[in-house]
Design a protein around this motif. Structure first.
Motif, PDB file in Angstrom:
ATOM      1  N   ALA A   1       0.677  -1.162   0.100  1.00  0.00           N
ATOM      2  CA  ALA A   1       0.035  -0.122   0.123  1.00  0.00           C
ATOM      3  C   ALA A   1       0.855   1.275  -0.044  1.00  0.00           C
ATOM      4  CB  ALA A   1      -0.997  -0.161   1.297  1.00  0.00           C
ATOM      5  N   GLU A   2       2.156   1.075   0.495  1.00  0.00           N
ATOM      6  CA  GLU A   2       2.913   2.375   0.531  1.00  0.00           C
ATOM      7  C   GLU A   2       3.702   2.509  -0.767  1.00  0.00           C
ATOM      8  OE1 GLU A   2       3.859   4.467   3.503  1.00  0.00           O
ATOM      9  OE2 GLU A   2       2.067   3.260   4.057  1.00  0.00           O
ATOM     10  N   THR A   3       3.654   1.622  -1.762  1.00  0.00           N
ATOM     11  CA  THR A   3       4.139   1.714  -2.831  1.00  0.00           C
ATOM     12  C   THR A   3       3.282   1.939  -4.009  1.00  0.00           C
ATOM     13  OG1 THR A   3       4.518  -0.332  -3.079  1.00  0.00           O
ATOM     14  CG2 THR A   3       6.383   0.671  -2.311  1.00  0.00           C
ATOM     15  N   ASN A   4       1.979   1.333  -3.838  1.00  0.00           N
ATOM     16  CA  ASN A   4       0.978   1.270  -4.679  1.00  0.00           C
ATOM     17  C   ASN A   4      -0.563   1.853  -4.013  1.00  0.00           C
ATOM     18  OD1 ASN A   4      -0.749   1.007  -6.981  1.00  0.00           O
ATOM     19  ND2 ASN A   4      -0.703  -1.287  -6.934  1.00  0.00           N
ATOM     20  N   PRO A   5      -0.413   3.079  -3.491  1.00  0.00           N
ATOM     21  CA  PRO A   5      -1.568   3.364  -2.618  1.00  0.00           C
ATOM     22  C   PRO A   5      -2.796   3.529  -3.723  1.00  0.00           C
ATOM     23  CG  PRO A   5      -0.057   5.387  -2.971  1.00  0.00           C
ATOM     24  CD  PRO A   5       0.795   4.082  -3.394  1.00  0.00           C
ATOM     25  N   GLU A   6      -2.678   3.871  -4.903  1.00  0.00           N
ATOM     26  CA  GLU A   6      -3.876   3.839  -5.682  1.00  0.00           C
ATOM     27  C   GLU A   6      -4.680   2.678  -5.765  1.00  0.00           C
ATOM     28  OE1 GLU A   6      -0.663   4.446  -6.710  1.00  0.00           O
ATOM     29  OE2 GLU A   6      -0.466   6.608  -7.229  1.00  0.00           O
ATOM     30  N   LEU A   7      -4.138   1.474  -5.586  1.00  0.00           N
ATOM     31  CA  LEU A   7      -4.845   0.198  -5.498  1.00  0.00           C
ATOM     32  C   LEU A   7      -5.428   0.231  -4.129  1.00  0.00           C
ATOM     33  CD1 LEU A   7      -5.892  -2.214  -6.838  1.00  0.00           C
ATOM     34  CD2 LEU A   7      -3.752  -3.614  -6.100  1.00  0.00           C
ATOM     35  N   ALA A   8      -4.905   0.417  -2.999  1.00  0.00           N
ATOM     36  CA  ALA A   8      -5.569   0.223  -1.542  1.00  0.00           C
ATOM     37  C   ALA A   8      -6.666   1.314  -1.583  1.00  0.00           C
ATOM     38  CB  ALA A   8      -4.153   1.036  -0.878  1.00  0.00           C
ATOM     39  N   TYR A   9      -6.696   2.598  -2.212  1.00  0.00           N
ATOM     40  CA  TYR A   9      -7.689   3.382  -2.107  1.00  0.00           C
ATOM     41  C   TYR A   9      -8.909   2.962  -2.920  1.00  0.00           C
ATOM     42  CZ  TYR A   9      -5.684   7.034   0.760  1.00  0.00           C
ATOM     43  OH  TYR A   9      -4.991   7.678   1.825  1.00  0.00           O
ATOM     44  N   LYS A  10      -8.394   2.364  -4.009  1.00  0.00           N
ATOM     45  CA  LYS A  10      -9.330   2.028  -5.165  1.00  0.00           C
ATOM     46  C   LYS A  10     -10.322   0.862  -4.450  1.00  0.00           C
ATOM     47  CE  LYS A  10     -10.057  -0.222  -9.554  1.00  0.00           C
ATOM     48  NZ  LYS A  10      -9.150  -0.615 -10.915  1.00  0.00           N
ATOM     49  N   ILE A  11      -9.738   0.036  -3.823  1.00  0.00           N
ATOM     50  CA  ILE A  11     -10.467  -1.022  -3.012  1.00  0.00           C
ATOM     51  C   ILE A  11     -11.145  -0.547  -1.654  1.00  0.00           C
ATOM     52  CG2 ILE A  11     -10.598  -3.407  -1.967  1.00  0.00           C
ATOM     53  CD1 ILE A  11      -8.305  -3.974  -3.861  1.00  0.00           C
ATOM     54  N   ASN A  12     -10.243  -0.143  -0.785  1.00  0.00           N
ATOM     55  CA  ASN A  12     -10.587   0.282   0.588  1.00  0.00           C
ATOM     56  C   ASN A  12     -11.459   1.584   0.607  1.00  0.00           C
ATOM     57  OD1 ASN A  12      -9.350  -1.899   1.443  1.00  0.00           O
ATOM     58  ND2 ASN A  12      -7.509  -0.761   2.068  1.00  0.00           N
ATOM     59  N   ALA A  13     -11.547   2.327  -0.271  1.00  0.00           N
ATOM     60  CA  ALA A  13     -12.177   3.470  -0.255  1.00  0.00           C
ATOM     61  C   ALA A  13     -13.320   3.610  -1.397  1.00  0.00           C
ATOM     62  CB  ALA A  13     -11.383   4.741  -0.352  1.00  0.00           C
ATOM     63  N   GLU A  14     -12.706   3.565  -2.788  1.00  0.00           N
ATOM     64  CA  GLU A  14     -13.850   3.706  -3.847  1.00  0.00           C
ATOM     65  C   GLU A  14     -14.604   2.436  -3.914  1.00  0.00           C
ATOM     66  OE1 GLU A  14     -14.383   6.236  -5.872  1.00  0.00           O
ATOM     67  OE2 GLU A  14     -13.055   7.280  -4.796  1.00  0.00           O
ATOM     68  N   GLY A  15     -14.236   1.189  -3.512  1.00  0.00           N
ATOM     69  CA  GLY A  15     -14.748  -0.029  -3.487  1.00  0.00           C
ATOM     70  C   GLY A  15     -16.169   0.013  -2.288  1.00  0.00           C
ATOM     71  N   VAL A  16     -15.428   0.604  -1.376  1.00  0.00           N
ATOM     72  CA  VAL A  16     -16.527   0.729  -0.031  1.00  0.00           C
ATOM     73  C   VAL A  16     -17.655   1.861  -0.537  1.00  0.00           C
ATOM     74  CG1 VAL A  16     -16.615   1.830   2.323  1.00  0.00           C
ATOM     75  CG2 VAL A  16     -14.902   0.067   1.587  1.00  0.00           C
ATOM     76  N   LYS A  17     -17.115   2.779  -1.207  1.00  0.00           N
ATOM     77  CA  LYS A  17     -18.289   3.906  -1.518  1.00  0.00           C
ATOM     78  C   LYS A  17     -19.353   3.294  -2.610  1.00  0.00           C
ATOM     79  CE  LYS A  17     -18.573   8.379  -3.993  1.00  0.00           C
ATOM     80  NZ  LYS A  17     -17.800   9.617  -4.929  1.00  0.00           N
ATOM     81  N   ASN A  18     -18.797   2.475  -3.566  1.00  0.00           N
ATOM     82  CA  ASN A  18     -19.793   1.715  -4.189  1.00  0.00           C
ATOM     83  C   ASN A  18     -20.949   0.817  -3.525  1.00  0.00           C
ATOM     84  OD1 ASN A  18     -18.369   2.647  -6.708  1.00  0.00           O
ATOM     85  ND2 ASN A  18     -17.261   0.793  -6.625  1.00  0.00           N
ATOM     86  N   LEU A  19     -20.248   0.106  -2.523  1.00  0.00           N
ATOM     87  CA  LEU A  19     -21.225  -0.627  -1.480  1.00  0.00           C
ATOM     88  C   LEU A  19     -22.271   0.247  -0.795  1.00  0.00           C
ATOM     89  CD1 LEU A  19     -18.722  -3.498  -0.368  1.00  0.00           C
ATOM     90  CD2 LEU A  19     -20.515  -3.654  -1.949  1.00  0.00           C
ATOM     91  N   ALA A  20     -21.524   1.364  -0.255  1.00  0.00           N
ATOM     92  CA  ALA A  20     -22.404   2.078   0.613  1.00  0.00           C
ATOM     93  C   ALA A  20     -23.532   2.744  -0.242  1.00  0.00           C
ATOM     94  CB  ALA A  20     -21.587   3.386   1.454  1.00  0.00           C
ATOM     95  N   LEU A  21     -23.280   3.231  -1.325  1.00  0.00           N
ATOM     96  CA  LEU A  21     -24.314   3.797  -2.164  1.00  0.00           C
ATOM     97  C   LEU A  21     -25.363   2.699  -2.672  1.00  0.00           C
ATOM     98  CD1 LEU A  21     -22.058   6.190  -4.791  1.00  0.00           C
ATOM     99  CD2 LEU A  21     -23.649   6.800  -3.027  1.00  0.00           C
ATOM    100  N   ALA A  22     -24.975   1.586  -2.928  1.00  0.00           N
ATOM    101  CA  ALA A  22     -25.843   0.510  -3.132  1.00  0.00           C
ATOM    102  C   ALA A  22     -26.744   0.028  -2.110  1.00  0.00           C
ATOM    103  CB  ALA A  22     -25.250  -0.649  -3.683  1.00  0.00           C
ATOM    104  N   CYS A  23     -25.974   0.140  -0.986  1.00  0.00           N
ATOM    105  CA  CYS A  23     -26.716  -0.237   0.557  1.00  0.00           C
ATOM    106  C   CYS A  23     -27.996   0.775   0.748  1.00  0.00           C
ATOM    107  CB  CYS A  23     -25.656  -0.238   1.533  1.00  0.00           C
ATOM    108  SG  CYS A  23     -24.856  -1.954   1.597  1.00  0.00           S
ATOM    109  N   LYS A  24     -27.594   2.077   0.397  1.00  0.00           N
ATOM    110  CA  LYS A  24     -28.597   3.231   0.659  1.00  0.00           C
ATOM    111  C   LYS A  24     -29.588   3.076  -0.289  1.00  0.00           C
ATOM    112  CE  LYS A  24     -28.855   8.251   0.873  1.00  0.00           C
ATOM    113  NZ  LYS A  24     -27.896   9.662   0.730  1.00  0.00           N
TER     114      LYS A  24
END
Length: 258
Positions: A69-92
């Motif tokens: 995650a230190e060397t590839n933070p984009e992938l970490a954020y893609k799953i841990n943030a953007e992916g979570v956003k997708n789930l949260a919006l779908a849940c809402k």
């Protein structure tokens, strides 16, 4: 019957939930691994929620490689943030309660006592920051959610984890040098699985941020010795020189959760 979607179903927690579904006859489970549902793909998430009616979504999907995650933070954020956003919006949109698994690494480790849910997060590495971003998105998007922070997750049979690595090295006759510079609470994924499913069957509406661990604080060095002892192995465990930096990612020296 209560319908439950489990994402990240091939991880330690997802597989631990599979192990105990027989104990929860009132729950109907749909398990999706990454190949079946990539949470970072908004279209896939929308399709999954359109195809079935769910009451709960347990999000076990996460990017957990702290070093990468230190060397590839984009992938970490893609799953841990953007992916979570997708789930949260779908849940809402579909009125689904989200149960999201987070981490002790949202804290900086400077506190001398266990962290409680009211303590202000302050992550010191990219993994922790990406997980905290996911937490923030959930809190801004949903009213009905559980964010369950846990720490040092392991399972004796499932996944890749510290417990299994120690056993493998010990059986291979390798010398074990383990840091004592970090303290946390090792948590069996099986126990976390029970806790999460009990939240659902008890219809607990005390939504918000929760902490769950096995409630025994120790260092990685202590944990390694405990593993060797529990498995009946004979292997010397030495303390890694605290002056030597383990990897590139900073890690909290104290991430014990109350």
């Amino acid at each position: 019957m209560t319908s439950v979607l489990v994402t990240g179903a091939n991880g330690q927690l997802g597989r631990s939930i599979r192990d105990i579904v027989v104990n929860y006859p009132g729950l109907h489970f749909t398990f999706k691994d990454k190949s079946q549902l990539n949470i970072a793909n908004a279209n896939e998430v929308e399709k999954a929620f359109r195809s079935s009616i769910f009451d709960y979504c347990i999000n076990c999907a996460a990017y957990t490689n702290v070093e990468q995650a230190e060397t590839n933070p984009e992938l970490a954020y893609k799953i841990n943030a953007e992916g979570v956003k997708n789930l949260a919006l779908a849940c809402k949109e579909n009125r689904v309660v989200l149960v999201h698994i987070s981490t002790d690494y949202v804290f900086d480790g400077y506190k001398n006592e266990p962290y409680n849910v009211a303590d202000q997060p302050n992550p010191i590495n990219e993994y922790g920051r990406s997980k905290l971003k996911g937490e923030t998105i959930i809190q801004e998007t949903l009213k009905n959610f559980y964010i369950v922070r846990t720490s040092w997750l392991y399972h004796k049979n499932h996944g890749k984890n510290f417990y299994k690595r120690i056993i493998e090295k010990a059986k291979a006759g390798e010398s074990l040098r383990v840091t004592d510079a970090q303290k946390g609470c090792p948590t069996n994924a099986s126990n976390l699985a029970v806790y999460v499913l009990n939240l659902i069957v008890q219809n607990n509406i005390a939504y918000g941020v929760l902490h769950f661990t096995d409630n025994e604080a120790m260092t990685w060095f202590d944990f390694a010795k405990k593993i060797i002892r529990n498995e009946g192995l004979h292997c010397k465990v030495e303390v890694l020189d605290s002056k030597k930096r383990f990897g590139v990612a900073r890690r909290p020296s104290n991430s014990v959760l109350e």
